[in-house]
Design a protein around this motif. Structure first.
Motif, mmCIF file in Angstrom:
data_model
loop_
_atom_site.group_PDB
_atom_site.id
_atom_site.type_symbol
_atom_site.label_atom_id
_atom_site.label_comp_id
_atom_site.label_asym_id
_atom_site.label_seq_id
_atom_site.Cartn_x
_atom_site.Cartn_y
_atom_site.Cartn_z
ATOM 1 N N GLY A 208 65.054 22.035 51.500
ATOM 2 C CA GLY A 208 63.828 21.781 50.759
ATOM 3 C C GLY A 208 63.650 22.760 49.612
ATOM 4 O O GLY A 208 64.318 23.799 49.539
ATOM 5 N N LEU A 209 62.749 22.427 48.726
ATOM 6 C CA LEU A 209 62.472 23.249 47.555
ATOM 7 C C LEU A 209 61.355 24.243 47.865
ATOM 8 O O LEU A 209 60.340 23.865 48.466
ATOM 9 N N VAL A 210 61.534 25.494 47.463
ATOM 10 C CA VAL A 210 60.487 26.511 47.615
ATOM 11 C C VAL A 210 60.061 26.965 46.224
ATOM 12 O O VAL A 210 60.901 27.389 45.413
ATOM 13 N N LEU A 211 58.774 26.833 45.945
ATOM 14 C CA LEU A 211 58.214 27.186 44.642
ATOM 15 C C LEU A 211 57.151 28.258 44.813
ATOM 16 O O LEU A 211 56.435 28.281 45.820
ATOM 17 N N HIS A 212 57.045 29.121 43.822
ATOM 18 C CA HIS A 212 56.014 30.158 43.822
ATOM 19 C C HIS A 212 55.044 29.888 42.675
ATOM 20 O O HIS A 212 55.459 29.481 41.585
ATOM 21 N N ALA A 213 53.766 30.104 42.940
ATOM 22 C CA ALA A 213 52.743 29.830 41.931
ATOM 23 C C ALA A 213 51.609 30.836 42.069
ATOM 24 O O ALA A 213 51.473 31.505 43.101
ATOM 25 N N HIS A 214 50.800 30.934 41.019
ATOM 26 C CA HIS A 214 49.668 31.860 41.011
ATOM 27 C C HIS A 214 48.451 31.185 40.400
ATOM 28 O O HIS A 214 48.570 30.371 39.480
ATOM 29 N N LEU A 215 47.291 31.520 40.937
ATOM 30 C CA LEU A 215 46.040 31.032 40.371
ATOM 31 C C LEU A 215 45.673 31.896 39.164
ATOM 32 O O LEU A 215 45.592 33.118 39.268
ATOM 33 N N LYS A 216 45.494 31.246 38.036
ATOM 34 C CA LYS A 216 45.169 31.949 36.802
ATOM 35 C C LYS A 216 43.750 31.596 36.362
ATOM 36 O O LYS A 216 43.441 30.412 36.155
ATOM 37 N N PRO A 217 42.888 32.582 36.224
ATOM 38 C CA PRO A 217 41.514 32.313 35.777
ATOM 39 C C PRO A 217 41.495 31.783 34.346
ATOM 40 O O PRO A 217 42.330 32.156 33.518
ATOM 41 N N SER A 218 40.550 30.908 34.078
ATOM 42 C CA SER A 218 40.340 30.418 32.727
ATOM 43 C C SER A 218 39.881 31.564 31.834
ATOM 44 O O SER A 218 39.008 32.353 32.203
ATOM 45 N N GLY A 219 40.466 31.645 30.652
ATOM 46 C CA GLY A 219 40.065 32.682 29.709
ATOM 47 C C GLY A 219 38.603 32.580 29.339
ATOM 48 O O GLY A 219 37.908 33.598 29.185
ATOM 49 N N ALA A 220 38.116 31.332 29.224
ATOM 50 C CA ALA A 220 36.707 31.127 28.879
ATOM 51 C C ALA A 220 35.796 31.631 29.995
ATOM 52 O O ALA A 220 34.731 32.208 29.727
ATOM 53 N N SER A 221 36.211 31.416 31.258
ATOM 54 C CA SER A 221 35.397 31.881 32.386
ATOM 55 C C SER A 221 35.339 33.406 32.416
ATOM 56 O O SER A 221 34.278 33.995 32.659
ATOM 57 N N VAL A 222 36.476 34.042 32.193
ATOM 58 C CA VAL A 222 36.515 35.507 32.201
ATOM 59 C C VAL A 222 35.651 36.057 31.069
ATOM 60 O O VAL A 222 34.876 37.003 31.251
ATOM 61 N N ALA A 223 35.764 35.415 29.889
ATOM 62 C CA ALA A 223 34.984 35.881 28.734
ATOM 63 C C ALA A 223 33.489 35.725 28.981
ATOM 64 O O ALA A 223 32.685 36.577 28.577
ATOM 65 N N ALA A 224 33.102 34.639 29.656
ATOM 66 C CA ALA A 224 31.685 34.391 29.912
ATOM 67 C C ALA A 224 31.071 35.431 30.838
ATOM 68 O O ALA A 224 29.847 35.643 30.831
ATOM 69 N N LEU A 225 31.918 36.087 31.639
ATOM 70 C CA LEU A 225 31.413 37.070 32.606
ATOM 71 C C LEU A 225 31.720 38.510 32.212
ATOM 72 O O LEU A 225 31.363 39.438 32.937
ATOM 73 N N ARG A 226 32.359 38.680 31.075
ATOM 74 C CA ARG A 226 32.732 40.027 30.651
ATOM 75 C C ARG A 226 31.487 40.895 30.441
ATOM 76 O O ARG A 226 30.538 40.508 29.763
ATOM 77 N N GLY A 227 31.492 42.061 31.078
ATOM 78 C CA GLY A 227 30.374 42.987 30.935
ATOM 79 C C GLY A 227 29.186 42.670 31.816
ATOM 80 O O GLY A 227 28.183 43.389 31.776
ATOM 81 N N ARG A 228 29.289 41.610 32.615
ATOM 82 C CA ARG A 228 28.164 41.247 33.485
ATOM 83 C C ARG A 228 28.430 41.671 34.918
ATOM 84 O O ARG A 228 29.577 41.701 35.376
ATOM 85 N N ARG A 229 27.375 41.984 35.618
ATOM 86 C CA ARG A 229 27.430 42.232 37.056
ATOM 87 C C ARG A 229 27.023 40.930 37.733
ATOM 88 O O ARG A 229 26.058 40.282 37.318
ATOM 89 N N VAL A 230 27.753 40.533 38.789
ATOM 90 C CA VAL A 230 27.531 39.183 39.313
ATOM 91 C C VAL A 230 27.219 39.160 40.808
ATOM 92 O O VAL A 230 27.586 40.056 41.564
#
Length: 340
Positions: A208-230
């Motif tokens: 079988g095939l084994v693949l590796h992947a990673h969850l990448k946050p949206s740049g827009a989402s990160v920018a929208a929260l930059r400098g904020r406490r959540v």
């Protein structure tokens, strides 16, 4: 439901006491897995899990949608619509339906790809084909034998793996592992953890095939929260993973609130979270899947209007390898159907 803590710890007294029930559940599931399914008439790719709970299946489905579209295919997602009241078959309309109708995952995905919900998945095949599908992408349904699958891709979290590797309710597995491994064509490991290494070795050993992947946050989402406490909240299979992803993206998570997977939020709960965030000067943030549960006909409930959704996508370390695998499976499926 909240996952029992002992599922993701070494075998304990609680898991041992539940093993007889797990043996019965597993025997039924294994017999079901062995049954044959109907031929959909077009290629069917299934994205599933060995276990209950979250691992990144929905982002994997959406990543496959994009890959298929890049090769000229017209994929339609077929889902059981877990958590929804409509039996279907029905095409999800995000401007008309709510999560209570069709389930949160189908509703969220319907903004990006046509989605058909059918409680009996075989009933959804004809509707998907009538809507112009060249490929059916099954969201879950790996353990369901109703439809013959041309490829089954299993998503597993590299940090959590299979927990105690016991069958439900003694552990998170939906069926005994050996028959599930035997029906796996590709394994997608999400993240850098080593908890899935044993499973990966077993899949590789059987070709079988084994693949590796990673969850990448949206740049827009990160920018929208930059400098904020959540204040972060989530009702998904693994809320802790969402909170970690926020922090790894540089977001300052002051407060976190975990709910059960697919939790149906009431307006009073959202009002309470909003009030808590305002009191402490925090921004309220959640997952796209959770936000889908807070909308009806494309409109958010009033109390949810200030919530910031945090979007992520799944990126494969070797997308070309996945593309070759998918192209090969589609070719073989069509060649087989042509000969018959």
């Amino acid at each position: 439901m909240h996952e029992p803590v002992f599922w993701y710890r070494p075998p304990s007294l609680a898991s041992r006491l539940l093993m007889p029930l797990g043996a019965v559940y597993g025997a039924v599931a294994a017999r079901r897995l062995a049954r044959g399914g109907i031929d959909a008439g077009i290629p069917v790719l299934c994205v599933g899990n060995y276990h209950v709970g979250g691992a990144g299946k929905t982002p994997a489905v959406l990543a496959l949608v994009n890959l298929l579209r890049d090769t000229g295919e017209a994929p339609i997602v077929l889902s059981r619509g877990y958590g929804g009241k409509l039996r279907g078959p029905i095409k999800v309309d995000p401007d008309r339906h709510a999560a209570i109708d069709v389930g949160d995952e189908p509703l969220m995905m319907a903004w990006a790809v046509p989605v058909v919900v059918a409680r009996e998945r075989a009933d959804g095949v004809a509707l998907a084909r009538s809507q112009g599908a060249s490929v059916i992408l099954m969201d879950d349904g790996f353990q369901n034998p109703a439809i013959a699958k041309d490829a089954s891709l299993i998503v597993i979290d590299g940090d959590r793996g299979l927990g105690n590797a016991c069958v439900f309710p003694a552990g998170p597995l939906r069926a005994p592992l050996p028959p599930q491994l035997a029906r796996t064509d590709a394994l997608i490991i999400v993240g850098d953890g080593i908890a899935a290494d044993t499973v990966a070795a077993a899949i590789a050993a059987q070709g079988g095939l084994v693949l590796h992947a990673h969850l990448k946050p949206s740049g827009a989402s990160v920018a929208a929260l930059r400098g904020r406490r959540v204040l972060a909240f989530a009702g998904i299979g693994d809320p802790a993973k969402f909170f970690r992803t926020l922090r790894m993206s540089g977001v300052e998570v002051v407060t976190e609130q975990a709910f059960a997977d697919h939790h149906a939020f009431s307006e009073s709960e959202i009002e309470a979270l909003t009030a808590a965030a305002k009191r402490d000067g925090l921004t309220l943030v959640t997952t796209e899947k959770d936000l889908a549960r807070l909308s009806n006909g494309g409109k958010l409930m009033p109390a949810a209007r200030d919530i910031v959704p945090f979007a992520v996508t799944l990126r494969f370390d070797d997308e070309a390898k996945l593309q070759r695998f998918v192209t090969d499976r589609l070719f073989k499926s069509r060649a087989k159907k042509f000969r018959s």
